[in-house]
Every structure is written in C-alpha cells, then in structure tokens.
Motif scaffolding. Sequence first.
Motif, short mmCIF file in Angstrom:
data_model
loop_
_atom_site.label_atom_id
_atom_site.label_comp_id
_atom_site.label_asym_id
_atom_site.label_seq_id
_atom_site.Cartn_x
_atom_site.Cartn_y
_atom_site.Cartn_z
N SER A 115 1.14 7.79 6.24
CA SER A 115 1.12 9.14 6.24
C SER A 115 1.29 9.58 4.66
CB SER A 115 2.21 9.84 7.00
OG SER A 115 2.14 11.37 6.90
N GLY A 116 0.42 10.40 4.35
CA GLY A 116 0.95 10.98 2.80
C GLY A 116 -0.15 11.96 2.45
N PRO A 117 -0.18 12.42 0.96
CA PRO A 117 -0.92 13.43 0.42
C PRO A 117 -2.55 12.96 0.69
CG PRO A 117 0.74 12.74 -1.03
CD PRO A 117 0.82 11.83 0.12
N GLU A 118 -3.44 13.81 0.64
CA GLU A 118 -4.70 13.39 0.74
C GLU A 118 -5.43 12.30 0.03
OE1 GLU A 118 -8.36 13.25 2.72
OE2 GLU A 118 -6.61 13.74 3.49
N ARG A 119 -5.23 12.68 -1.22
CA ARG A 119 -5.74 11.96 -2.34
C ARG A 119 -5.25 10.20 -2.27
NH1 ARG A 119 -6.30 14.09 -8.58
NH2 ARG A 119 -7.65 15.46 -7.16
N ALA A 120 -4.06 10.34 -2.26
CA ALA A 120 -3.57 8.91 -2.27
C ALA A 120 -3.70 8.33 -0.87
CB ALA A 120 -1.82 9.02 -2.34
N LEU A 121 -3.92 9.07 0.22
CA LEU A 121 -4.25 8.07 1.39
C LEU A 121 -5.59 7.69 1.43
CD1 LEU A 121 -2.58 7.76 4.03
CD2 LEU A 121 -3.74 9.73 5.05
N ARG A 122 -6.34 8.52 0.83
CA ARG A 122 -7.97 8.00 0.60
C ARG A 122 -7.87 6.94 -0.15
NH1 ARG A 122 -11.70 13.44 -0.55
NH2 ARG A 122 -11.47 14.11 1.72
N ALA A 123 -7.09 6.76 -1.05
CA ALA A 123 -7.06 5.46 -1.99
C ALA A 123 -6.75 4.45 -1.24
CB ALA A 123 -6.48 5.78 -3.25
N VAL A 124 -5.53 4.53 -0.50
CA VAL A 124 -5.13 3.60 0.51
C VAL A 124 -6.23 3.21 1.47
CG1 VAL A 124 -3.50 2.87 2.27
CG2 VAL A 124 -2.58 4.18 0.16
N GLU A 125 -6.87 4.19 2.11
CA GLU A 125 -7.82 3.82 3.02
C GLU A 125 -8.91 2.89 2.45
OE1 GLU A 125 -10.45 6.52 6.35
OE2 GLU A 125 -9.56 7.18 4.60
N HIS A 178 0.97 -1.18 -0.12
CA HIS A 178 -0.14 0.12 0.14
C HIS A 178 0.97 1.23 -0.08
CE1 HIS A 178 -3.80 -2.13 0.67
NE2 HIS A 178 -3.10 -2.84 1.45
N LEU A 179 2.19 0.92 -0.16
CA LEU A 179 3.03 2.46 -0.12
C LEU A 179 3.39 2.71 -1.37
CD1 LEU A 179 5.57 1.18 2.80
CD2 LEU A 179 3.68 2.46 3.15
N GLY A 180 3.75 4.03 -1.70
CA GLY A 180 3.83 4.56 -2.96
C GLY A 180 2.86 5.93 -2.95
N ASP A 181 3.17 6.42 -4.20
CA ASP A 181 2.73 7.91 -4.52
C ASP A 181 2.41 8.59 -3.28
OD1 ASP A 181 0.95 9.22 -6.11
OD2 ASP A 181 -1.07 8.39 -5.54
#
Length: 355
Positions: A180-190, A161-164
């Motif tokens: 931890s990460g940018p909002e859009r990428a973190l939402r995709a991981v979520e 799930h890491l990257g971007d």
Amino acid sequence: MSSGRESGRESRQEGQQRSVVLMFPGTGAQHARMAAGLYGHEPVFTRAADAVLDLLGPESGAVRADWLTREPAPPLDADDRAAPLLFAVEYAMGRLVESWGVRPAAYLGHSMGECVAAVLAGVLTLSDAVMLLRERVRAQRAVPPGGMLAVAATPAELSGHLGDGVVVGALNAPRHTVLSGPERALRAVERRLAADGRTSRRLATRTAYHSPALDPVARETETLLRTVRRAAPRRPLYSAYLARPVREEDVLSTRFWAAQPTAPVLFWPTLDRLLGDGDRLLVEAGPGQSLTVLARGHRAVRSGRSAVLSTLPARALGPEEDRRAVRAARARLAAEGLLGAPGHSGVLPVDAPVS
C-alpha cells in the motif's frame, strides 16, 4: 505459523460439530450490484441494508441508487461508495445468516470488515459504527491518491520494494502480500515487480489503506472515538490487527480503533490462531469470495478439520444467482446441524439496538 493447539488433531472426530465463524471481507471485495438480488427479496437482508443506508443521511438515496444500478455514477472503487455499500451488504448478510438461527462462535473481519464484525459482536452500536465510517470517508478526501497492490510473494521477498511511502498493508496468506502506498510510488513498484517477473494485481481502491498515508484520518477519528461507547463482545471477536481475540483493554482503547486505517491487516496469522482454537465452519458473509479462497489454503481446511463456505457469488451474475448462493449456504448450514430455531438463537432482531 504452526500452533501446538493443532498437534494431534489432524482429523475431525466423526459426528463432531464445527462451530460457525462469520467472516467479513474488506475494501476491494466490492463490485457493482453485489447482493442486489437479495434486496427487496429477503426481508431481513433488506431491513438491515436499509438500516445502514438510512444512517448516511442525505446521501442515502444516491448511495442506494448506485448500488442497485448496473452502471453506478461514481465507480465503486471511490471511498464514498465502496465503504458504505460494503458495510451495508456485509452487515445485512451477517444479520440474514443469524436470522436462520445460526449462533456464531466468533467473528472475524478483514480491514473495514472488522467494524461490521464489531457491531454484530456487540462492541459498537450500528449508529456509532456508521458515524465512524462516514467520518473516515470524509477525512480521506484530504489524503493524496494512492492504492493497494496484491503480490504473490512473502513480505521478506518484497523488502527491496518498500520505501517512499510504500509499506506492507496486509498479510493475507504466506505468499499473498498486499502493498500500500501513494499512487506514484506504487506505480513504480508495480513496474519493477513486472520487470522481475512477479505477479501482482491492483485492488479496487484509490486509497492507500493500512499505510502511514492515513495518519491524518487516524488522528481525526481518535478524537471522535472518545465519545463512542464500546462494550465487551458478546462472543469472541478476532481482530486481524492483533492476530488474536480482542480483550477488554483493546475495546476501551481509542487508539486501537482509530489506528486501524493505518495498521497492517494480519489476516493469515489471525486465521491461523482462530483455526487453532477449534474446528470451524468459516462463513464468508460478504460480496465476492476473497476470504473463502484464502481460507481454503489453510492446512486446517485442507485436512477437512475445518471448512469454509461463501454466501454470495464471486461476481455479479444476476439476482437469481445471488438467491441461489444464499439457498445453498443455508442448506449447507442445515446439513451440518447448525441452524437453530429463528428467534431462539440469542440473536437480536435486525432493528434492535446493539449495546
């Protein structure tokens, strides 16, 4: 992570006194009216909180008002409220505990809590630490929105799930990892984690702390830190970025302090080292009980060799509950024989300069 220091010490000798370690939580622990029941009621706490808030300059009145109201105008997950208020409450709680005559054997901070620990350990002056805090908050305004996600999994289980821009921001326990990460990428991981049936929870922050997103903040504050005087700690300061006590070369390194917003928090390995170095009474001097909950899972605490104590309720329950929690914490420290004579413990007065 096991340690040879722990072998043969699975039970504490009868009558053997634990040493006190003050722990300070990081961003995400804040909540509305945290410790507000102590303000104006506990003189040491009040003076210490005011000492921090007054250093904020023109913003101090608005920050104080948002702390003491039930419905703050900017929510407390906004950096310009969460950071100064967490710092003020934790510094004030640390000073309050020390005013009872407690002489900590060491300090441990999680994320921003390490700056509070550094002040109480004598590494940074209060004014310099608050200046650094203000500059970090200012620089963070230019950072794109992001966030942090606590996941019940090991880092290895989350590698896919890491990257971007999404990275491991904190290792809080063997199966408590923070991404931890940018909002859009973190939402995709979520969303992917939910689809995989993994439990996750957003932390109360809008910033991707402990990720490369804050590299610009690190660069800006590294220049500032060259003007900040730092001293060797009066007592051991365990760094959750190094998983060990800081050394002279760490204290003098501007890069070490500047890079903290981008570096992962290694809380569990640091806790493991700290508890391997002796039997402790871990005192969480801050809002919530996040570090208390994590520490209870360590085998040194489960075995009874070490113990953990919170000083504030897990959430806002009203002024009397804040005061009750503090009374209970003081009674526990007294029962363990850890209260000295106030003013004779080597602790500086709350308004004394720390150098």
